[in-house]
Design a protein around this motif. Structure first.
Motif, short mmCIF file in Angstrom:
data_model
loop_
_atom_site.label_atom_id
_atom_site.label_comp_id
_atom_site.label_asym_id
_atom_site.label_seq_id
_atom_site.Cartn_x
_atom_site.Cartn_y
_atom_site.Cartn_z
N THR A 18 -1.36 3.50 6.51
CA THR A 18 -0.30 2.49 6.65
C THR A 18 -0.61 1.48 7.73
O THR A 18 -0.47 0.27 7.52
CB THR A 18 1.05 3.17 6.95
N LEU A 19 -1.04 1.93 8.89
CA LEU A 19 -1.28 1.01 10.01
C LEU A 19 -2.31 -0.07 9.67
O LEU A 19 -2.04 -1.27 9.85
CB LEU A 19 -1.69 1.78 11.26
N PRO A 20 -3.49 0.30 9.16
CA PRO A 20 -4.45 -0.77 8.83
C PRO A 20 -3.95 -1.70 7.72
O PRO A 20 -4.22 -2.90 7.75
CB PRO A 20 -5.71 -0.01 8.39
N LEU A 21 -3.19 -1.16 6.76
CA LEU A 21 -2.67 -2.01 5.69
C LEU A 21 -1.62 -2.98 6.23
O LEU A 21 -1.51 -4.12 5.75
CB LEU A 21 -2.09 -1.16 4.57
N LEU A 22 -0.84 -2.53 7.22
CA LEU A 22 0.13 -3.43 7.84
C LEU A 22 -0.57 -4.61 8.52
O LEU A 22 -0.10 -5.74 8.46
CB LEU A 22 0.98 -2.67 8.86
N VAL A 23 -1.69 -4.31 9.16
CA VAL A 23 -2.46 -5.37 9.82
C VAL A 23 -3.01 -6.35 8.79
O VAL A 23 -2.92 -7.58 8.96
CB VAL A 23 -3.61 -4.76 10.65
N VAL A 24 -3.56 -5.83 7.71
CA VAL A 24 -4.12 -6.70 6.66
C VAL A 24 -3.01 -7.54 6.03
O VAL A 24 -3.19 -8.73 5.75
CB VAL A 24 -4.83 -5.86 5.59
N GLN A 25 -1.85 -6.92 5.82
CA GLN A 25 -0.74 -7.67 5.23
C GLN A 25 -0.27 -8.79 6.15
O GLN A 25 0.09 -9.88 5.69
CB GLN A 25 0.43 -6.72 4.93
N GLU A 26 -0.29 -8.54 7.45
CA GLU A 26 0.11 -9.59 8.40
C GLU A 26 -0.87 -10.77 8.32
O GLU A 26 -0.46 -11.94 8.37
CB GLU A 26 0.13 -9.01 9.82
N ILE A 27 -2.13 -10.47 8.13
CA ILE A 27 -3.13 -11.53 7.97
C ILE A 27 -2.86 -12.30 6.68
O ILE A 27 -2.95 -13.53 6.64
CB ILE A 27 -4.55 -10.93 7.96
N ASP A 36 -0.16 -12.25 -0.61
CA ASP A 36 0.61 -11.30 0.19
C ASP A 36 1.31 -10.26 -0.69
O ASP A 36 2.08 -9.45 -0.18
CB ASP A 36 1.64 -12.04 1.06
N ARG A 37 1.06 -10.28 -2.00
CA ARG A 37 1.64 -9.27 -2.89
C ARG A 37 0.70 -8.10 -3.15
O ARG A 37 1.11 -7.07 -3.64
CB ARG A 37 2.02 -9.92 -4.23
N ARG A 38 -0.58 -8.29 -2.83
CA ARG A 38 -1.58 -7.28 -3.19
C ARG A 38 -1.47 -6.02 -2.34
O ARG A 38 -1.52 -4.89 -2.85
CB ARG A 38 -2.97 -7.90 -3.05
N ILE A 39 -1.34 -6.17 -1.02
CA ILE A 39 -1.32 -5.01 -0.13
C ILE A 39 -0.06 -4.15 -0.33
O ILE A 39 -0.17 -2.91 -0.40
CB ILE A 39 -1.45 -5.46 1.34
N PRO A 40 1.14 -4.74 -0.43
CA PRO A 40 2.30 -3.89 -0.70
C PRO A 40 2.16 -3.08 -1.98
O PRO A 40 2.53 -1.90 -2.03
CB PRO A 40 3.45 -4.89 -0.79
N ARG A 41 1.63 -3.70 -3.04
CA ARG A 41 1.45 -2.97 -4.30
C ARG A 41 0.49 -1.80 -4.11
O ARG A 41 0.72 -0.70 -4.62
CB ARG A 41 0.95 -3.93 -5.38
N LEU A 85 4.09 -1.49 -9.57
CA LEU A 85 3.79 -2.02 -10.89
C LEU A 85 3.51 -3.51 -10.88
O LEU A 85 2.69 -4.00 -11.65
CB LEU A 85 4.95 -1.72 -11.85
N ASP A 86 4.24 -4.24 -10.06
CA ASP A 86 4.14 -5.69 -10.09
C ASP A 86 4.20 -6.25 -8.66
O ASP A 86 4.69 -5.59 -7.74
CB ASP A 86 5.29 -6.30 -10.90
N GLY A 87 3.76 -7.49 -8.53
CA GLY A 87 3.87 -8.18 -7.25
C GLY A 87 5.26 -8.76 -7.09
O GLY A 87 5.46 -9.97 -7.19
N VAL A 88 6.23 -7.90 -6.85
CA VAL A 88 7.63 -8.32 -6.79
C VAL A 88 8.13 -8.31 -5.34
O VAL A 88 7.51 -7.74 -4.45
CB VAL A 88 8.53 -7.40 -7.65
N HIS A 89 9.28 -8.93 -5.16
CA HIS A 89 9.97 -8.92 -3.89
C HIS A 89 11.37 -8.37 -4.13
O HIS A 89 11.93 -8.51 -5.23
CB HIS A 89 10.05 -10.34 -3.31
N GLN A 109 6.95 -7.60 2.95
CA GLN A 109 6.93 -7.93 1.52
C GLN A 109 7.88 -9.09 1.23
O GLN A 109 8.09 -9.45 0.10
CB GLN A 109 7.33 -6.70 0.69
N ARG A 110 8.41 -9.65 2.30
CA ARG A 110 9.33 -10.79 2.22
C ARG A 110 10.57 -10.48 1.38
O ARG A 110 10.96 -11.27 0.53
CB ARG A 110 8.60 -12.04 1.71
N SER A 111 11.13 -9.31 1.63
CA SER A 111 12.39 -8.95 0.98
C SER A 111 13.52 -9.81 1.52
O SER A 111 13.46 -10.29 2.65
CB SER A 111 12.72 -7.47 1.22
N VAL A 112 14.53 -10.01 0.71
CA VAL A 112 15.75 -10.69 1.15
C VAL A 112 16.77 -9.60 1.47
O VAL A 112 17.13 -8.80 0.60
CB VAL A 112 16.29 -11.64 0.08
N PHE A 113 17.24 -9.56 2.70
CA PHE A 113 18.20 -8.53 3.11
C PHE A 113 19.62 -9.09 2.99
O PHE A 113 19.92 -10.16 3.51
CB PHE A 113 17.92 -8.09 4.55
#
Length: 264
Positions: A18-27, A36-41, A85-89, A109-113
């Motif tokens: 999780t930690l390295p993926l969080l860093v990659v997602q921030e980049i 920015d949809r690839r890493i969360p999936r 399954l998909d690059g969704v938010h 993942q740029r969710s809307v809260f």
């Protein structure tokens, strides 16, 4: 003792990637180097595998944009399932912003809260969702507004469907597509779940996350069925309550069929 050890190893495994993926997602969020949809999936897929959750999928998300996916809601696992399954938010409840791990990924993942209890905030929240839809982001709405027991569908709340209506202004096609999706938890250990067992898998009310996570891990392999319904065009002359009822009817039919082991 052995089951506890396996659970702890699983949690450690998730933590290690999780930690390295969080860093990659921030980049990915800060640069145009990758989507920015690839890493969360990827994270969702890896975590489902660690937890022993297996998917059976029928259909797929349509390519039409703007796209609002209207799904039923059973557990926090639904986010991992649809996210794999998909690059969704996601349109998520505001409390999720502060959850460990899942909350961090939800933010990245740029969710809307949304605060569903604050009715006065609904127009502003719908406007934010509409802007995201108009920008081409496929958004997932858990339209019941809360989690159910996995055996029956709660009525769809039409309030946030108004976001689809607002997004019409930014749609080049003159309509927004609403696609119903049904999720059903069907088997554990290869055996079909009964109503009581399915309710135990569901995450309802104020159930603590870690004990529920452990019960899900103990149910391995846990089978989840996902079925995509027929897209519903939402045009300028459309009515959000009508569209919500149409989506609800489709999800109810698909859910009933999946729980019975048949076709809708």
């Amino acid at each position: 003792m052995l089951s506890t050890l396996r659970f702890l190893i699983a949690i450690l495994t998730v933590a290690l990637y999780t930690l390295p993926l969080l860093v990659v997602q921030e980049i990915a969020l800060r640069t145009p180097l990758m989507s920015d949809r690839r890493i969360p999936r990827l994270w969702h897929r890896m975590t489902l595998r660690v937890l022993g959750v297996r998917l059976e999928v029928e259909g797929a998300a349509v390519a039409d944009r703007p796209l609002l996916i209207a799904a039923n809601h059973v557990s926090w696992l639904d986010i991992l399932v649809l996210g794999s399954l998909d690059g969704v938010h996601f349109i998520a409840k505001s409390e999720m912003r502060h959850w460990p791990v899942l909350g961090t990924f939800a933010r990245q993942q740029r969710s809307v809260f949304v605060e569903r209890e604050r009715r006065r905030a609904s127009p502003d929240q719908a406007r934010e969702i509409a802007e995201r839809l108009a920008d081409g982001d496929p958004m997932v709405l858990f339209a019941e507004g809360t989690t159910g027991d996995g055996n029956r569908l709660l009525p769809f709340n039409s309030t946030l469907f108004s976001a689809a209506q607002m997004a019409l202004a930014g749609s080049q096609t003159g309509q927004v597509t609403v696609q119903p999706v049904a999720l059903a938890y069907t088997r554990k250990g290869g055996l079909r779940l009964d109503r009581r067992e399915r309710a135990q898998i569901a995450w309802i009310g104020d159930t603590d996350l870690v004990p529920h996570l452990r019960s899900v891990f103990a149910a391995r392999p846990l089978d989840v069925s996902v079925r995509y319904g027929d897209p519903i065009p939402f045009a300028a002359q459309g009515d959000r309550k009508t569209v919500a009822r149409q989506a609800e009817a489709q999800v109810r039919g698909m859910l009933r069929a999946m729980l019975r082991g048949g076709n809708s």
